[in-house]
Design a protein around this motif. Structure first.
Motif, PDB file in Angstrom:
ATOM      1  N   ALA A   1       0.834  -1.203   0.000  1.00  0.00           N
ATOM      2  CA  ALA A   1       0.000   0.000   0.000  1.00  0.00           C
ATOM      3  C   ALA A   1       0.870   1.255   0.000  1.00  0.00           C
ATOM      4  CB  ALA A   1      -0.938  -0.005   1.207  1.00  0.00           C
ATOM      5  N   GLU A   2       1.949   1.239   0.771  1.00  0.00           N
ATOM      6  CA  GLU A   2       2.875   2.381   0.796  1.00  0.00           C
ATOM      7  C   GLU A   2       3.516   2.582  -0.585  1.00  0.00           C
ATOM      8  OE1 GLU A   2       4.423   4.656   3.403  1.00  0.00           O
ATOM      9  OE2 GLU A   2       2.329   4.393   3.956  1.00  0.00           O
ATOM     10  N   ALA A   3       3.934   1.493  -1.209  1.00  0.00           N
ATOM     11  CA  ALA A   3       4.532   1.587  -2.551  1.00  0.00           C
ATOM     12  C   ALA A   3       3.503   2.099  -3.558  1.00  0.00           C
ATOM     13  CB  ALA A   3       5.072   0.228  -2.982  1.00  0.00           C
ATOM     14  N   ALA A   4       2.262   1.637  -3.431  1.00  0.00           N
ATOM     15  CA  ALA A   4       1.200   2.100  -4.330  1.00  0.00           C
ATOM     16  C   ALA A   4       0.929   3.587  -4.109  1.00  0.00           C
ATOM     17  CB  ALA A   4      -0.068   1.281  -4.109  1.00  0.00           C
ATOM     18  N   TRP A   5       1.036   4.048  -2.864  1.00  0.00           N
ATOM     19  CA  TRP A   5       0.833   5.474  -2.570  1.00  0.00           C
ATOM     20  C   TRP A   5       1.893   6.314  -3.277  1.00  0.00           C
ATOM     21  CZ3 TRP A   5      -2.644   8.770  -1.223  1.00  0.00           C
ATOM     22  CH2 TRP A   5      -2.271  10.039  -0.806  1.00  0.00           C
ATOM     23  N   LEU A   6       3.157   5.913  -3.168  1.00  0.00           N
ATOM     24  CA  LEU A   6       4.224   6.667  -3.842  1.00  0.00           C
ATOM     25  C   LEU A   6       4.030   6.664  -5.353  1.00  0.00           C
ATOM     26  CD1 LEU A   6       7.453   5.753  -1.842  1.00  0.00           C
ATOM     27  CD2 LEU A   6       6.168   7.906  -1.824  1.00  0.00           C
ATOM     28  N   ALA A   7       3.626   5.527  -5.902  1.00  0.00           N
ATOM     29  CA  ALA A   7       3.376   5.442  -7.345  1.00  0.00           C
ATOM     30  C   ALA A   7       2.200   6.347  -7.732  1.00  0.00           C
ATOM     31  CB  ALA A   7       3.103   3.999  -7.757  1.00  0.00           C
TER      32      ALA A   7
ATOM     33  N   ALA B   1      -7.337   7.614  -5.736  1.00  0.00           N
ATOM     34  CA  ALA B   1      -8.712   7.335  -5.309  1.00  0.00           C
ATOM     35  C   ALA B   1      -8.875   5.883  -4.869  1.00  0.00           C
ATOM     36  CB  ALA B   1      -9.691   7.667  -6.431  1.00  0.00           C
ATOM     37  N   ALA B   2      -8.230   4.965  -5.565  1.00  0.00           N
ATOM     38  CA  ALA B   2      -8.342   3.545  -5.238  1.00  0.00           C
ATOM     39  C   ALA B   2      -7.754   3.209  -3.873  1.00  0.00           C
ATOM     40  CB  ALA B   2      -7.660   2.711  -6.319  1.00  0.00           C
ATOM     41  N   LEU B   3      -6.885   4.060  -3.353  1.00  0.00           N
ATOM     42  CA  LEU B   3      -6.225   3.809  -2.065  1.00  0.00           C
ATOM     43  C   LEU B   3      -6.930   4.469  -0.883  1.00  0.00           C
ATOM     44  CD1 LEU B   3      -2.557   4.347  -3.237  1.00  0.00           C
ATOM     45  CD2 LEU B   3      -3.629   2.160  -2.646  1.00  0.00           C
ATOM     46  N   LEU B   4      -7.898   5.340  -1.141  1.00  0.00           N
ATOM     47  CA  LEU B   4      -8.513   6.117  -0.075  1.00  0.00           C
ATOM     48  C   LEU B   4      -9.776   5.463   0.478  1.00  0.00           C
ATOM     49  CD1 LEU B   4      -8.232   9.754  -1.476  1.00  0.00           C
ATOM     50  CD2 LEU B   4      -6.589   8.453  -0.099  1.00  0.00           C
TER      51      LEU B   4
ATOM     52  N   HIS C   1      -9.299  -3.166   5.476  1.00  0.00           N
ATOM     53  CA  HIS C   1     -10.621  -3.128   4.862  1.00  0.00           C
ATOM     54  C   HIS C   1     -10.777  -4.384   4.025  1.00  0.00           C
ATOM     55  CE1 HIS C   1     -13.954  -1.525   2.385  1.00  0.00           C
ATOM     56  NE2 HIS C   1     -14.181  -0.767   3.443  1.00  0.00           N
ATOM     57  N   ASP C   2     -12.000  -4.692   3.599  1.00  0.00           N
ATOM     58  CA  ASP C   2     -12.225  -5.870   2.761  1.00  0.00           C
ATOM     59  C   ASP C   2     -11.341  -5.868   1.525  1.00  0.00           C
ATOM     60  OD1 ASP C   2     -14.135  -6.697   4.543  1.00  0.00           O
ATOM     61  OD2 ASP C   2     -15.830  -5.954   3.363  1.00  0.00           O
ATOM     62  N   GLU C   3     -11.063  -4.672   0.967  1.00  0.00           N
ATOM     63  CA  GLU C   3     -10.250  -4.556  -0.245  1.00  0.00           C
ATOM     64  C   GLU C   3      -8.757  -4.496   0.056  1.00  0.00           C
ATOM     65  OE1 GLU C   3     -12.375  -1.094  -0.826  1.00  0.00           O
ATOM     66  OE2 GLU C   3     -14.104  -2.419  -0.817  1.00  0.00           O
ATOM     67  N   GLY C   4      -8.372  -4.675   1.308  1.00  0.00           N
ATOM     68  CA  GLY C   4      -6.965  -4.565   1.686  1.00  0.00           C
ATOM     69  C   GLY C   4      -6.780  -3.365   2.594  1.00  0.00           C
ATOM     70  N   TRP C   5      -5.611  -2.762   2.564  1.00  0.00           N
ATOM     71  CA  TRP C   5      -5.319  -1.594   3.395  1.00  0.00           C
ATOM     72  C   TRP C   5      -5.691  -0.326   2.645  1.00  0.00           C
ATOM     73  CZ3 TRP C   5      -4.064  -2.049   8.386  1.00  0.00           C
ATOM     74  CH2 TRP C   5      -3.624  -3.305   8.825  1.00  0.00           C
ATOM     75  N   LEU C   6      -6.535   0.504   3.264  1.00  0.00           N
ATOM     76  CA  LEU C   6      -6.949   1.772   2.670  1.00  0.00           C
ATOM     77  C   LEU C   6      -6.487   2.914   3.569  1.00  0.00           C
ATOM     78  CD1 LEU C   6     -10.589   0.916   1.532  1.00  0.00           C
ATOM     79  CD2 LEU C   6      -8.510   1.004   0.136  1.00  0.00           C
ATOM     80  N   LEU C   7      -6.177   4.031   2.955  1.00  0.00           N
ATOM     81  CA  LEU C   7      -5.709   5.190   3.687  1.00  0.00           C
ATOM     82  C   LEU C   7      -6.898   5.915   4.311  1.00  0.00           C
ATOM     83  CD1 LEU C   7      -3.141   6.733   4.384  1.00  0.00           C
ATOM     84  CD2 LEU C   7      -3.470   8.076   2.304  1.00  0.00           C
ATOM     85  N   GLY C   8      -6.888   5.983   5.644  1.00  0.00           N
ATOM     86  CA  GLY C   8      -7.986   6.618   6.357  1.00  0.00           C
ATOM     87  C   GLY C   8      -7.689   8.043   6.767  1.00  0.00           C
ATOM     88  N   HIS C   9      -6.395   8.335   6.965  1.00  0.00           N
ATOM     89  CA  HIS C   9      -6.022   9.661   7.460  1.00  0.00           C
ATOM     90  C   HIS C   9      -4.635  10.010   6.928  1.00  0.00           C
ATOM     91  CE1 HIS C   9      -6.126  12.945  10.478  1.00  0.00           C
ATOM     92  NE2 HIS C   9      -4.819  12.761  10.512  1.00  0.00           N
ATOM     93  N   LEU C  10      -4.481  11.244   6.504  1.00  0.00           N
ATOM     94  CA  LEU C  10      -3.206  11.745   5.996  1.00  0.00           C
ATOM     95  C   LEU C  10      -2.969  13.112   6.599  1.00  0.00           C
ATOM     96  CD1 LEU C  10      -0.822  11.641   3.892  1.00  0.00           C
ATOM     97  CD2 LEU C  10      -2.413  12.709   2.287  1.00  0.00           C
TER      98      LEU C  10
END
Length: 128
Positions: A11-17, A28-31, A110-119
């Protein structure tokens, strides 16, 4: 610090990408649907839709890295804090400007994996 959770690492790598992606779709897919972003020192607080809308019209991020990462893991929550460095071409035909921020990301299982809840992001001046 606890042992790294591979799915949070992904998830962290996907955030940087996503920060360097041409559109906000990857972001959007990560939030999480209840996502909140806090921008310091301005104190701007944004919900998911407002945060995503703000991505449009901004100069693209050419490169994104994290430095000095710390992580705290709980059952369904992982808190990742780091320095984040972005290279952004604010002025055409000029070298990109380097922006650093102290950042905390709170990932929620979350059901879809790890989602970003707060930044939470607070810009800082690069050392030197």
């Amino acid at each position: 610090m606890t042992t790294a959770n591979p799915s949070v690492d992904a998830a962290e790598a996907a955030w940087l990408a996503a920060l360097t992606a041409p559109s906000g779709d990857a972001t959007a897919a990560l939030l999480h649907k209840e996502f909140v972003a806090i921008h310091g020192p301005t104190g701007l607080i944004q919900d998911r839709e407002t945060f995503l809308a703000g991505l449009e019209g901004r100069p693209p991020t050419l490169e994104a890295t994290t430095l000095q990462t710390t992580r705290r893991e709980f059952t369904d929550t992982v808190i990742v804090s780091s320095l984040q460095q972005l290279s952004i071409p604010f002025v055409p035909d000029a070298p990109p400007f380097v922006v650093q921020a102290a950042v905390t990301r709170v990932w929620v299982r979350h059901d879809e994996g790890w989602l970003l809840g707060h930044l939470q992001m607070s810009r800082r001046f690069p050392p030197g």
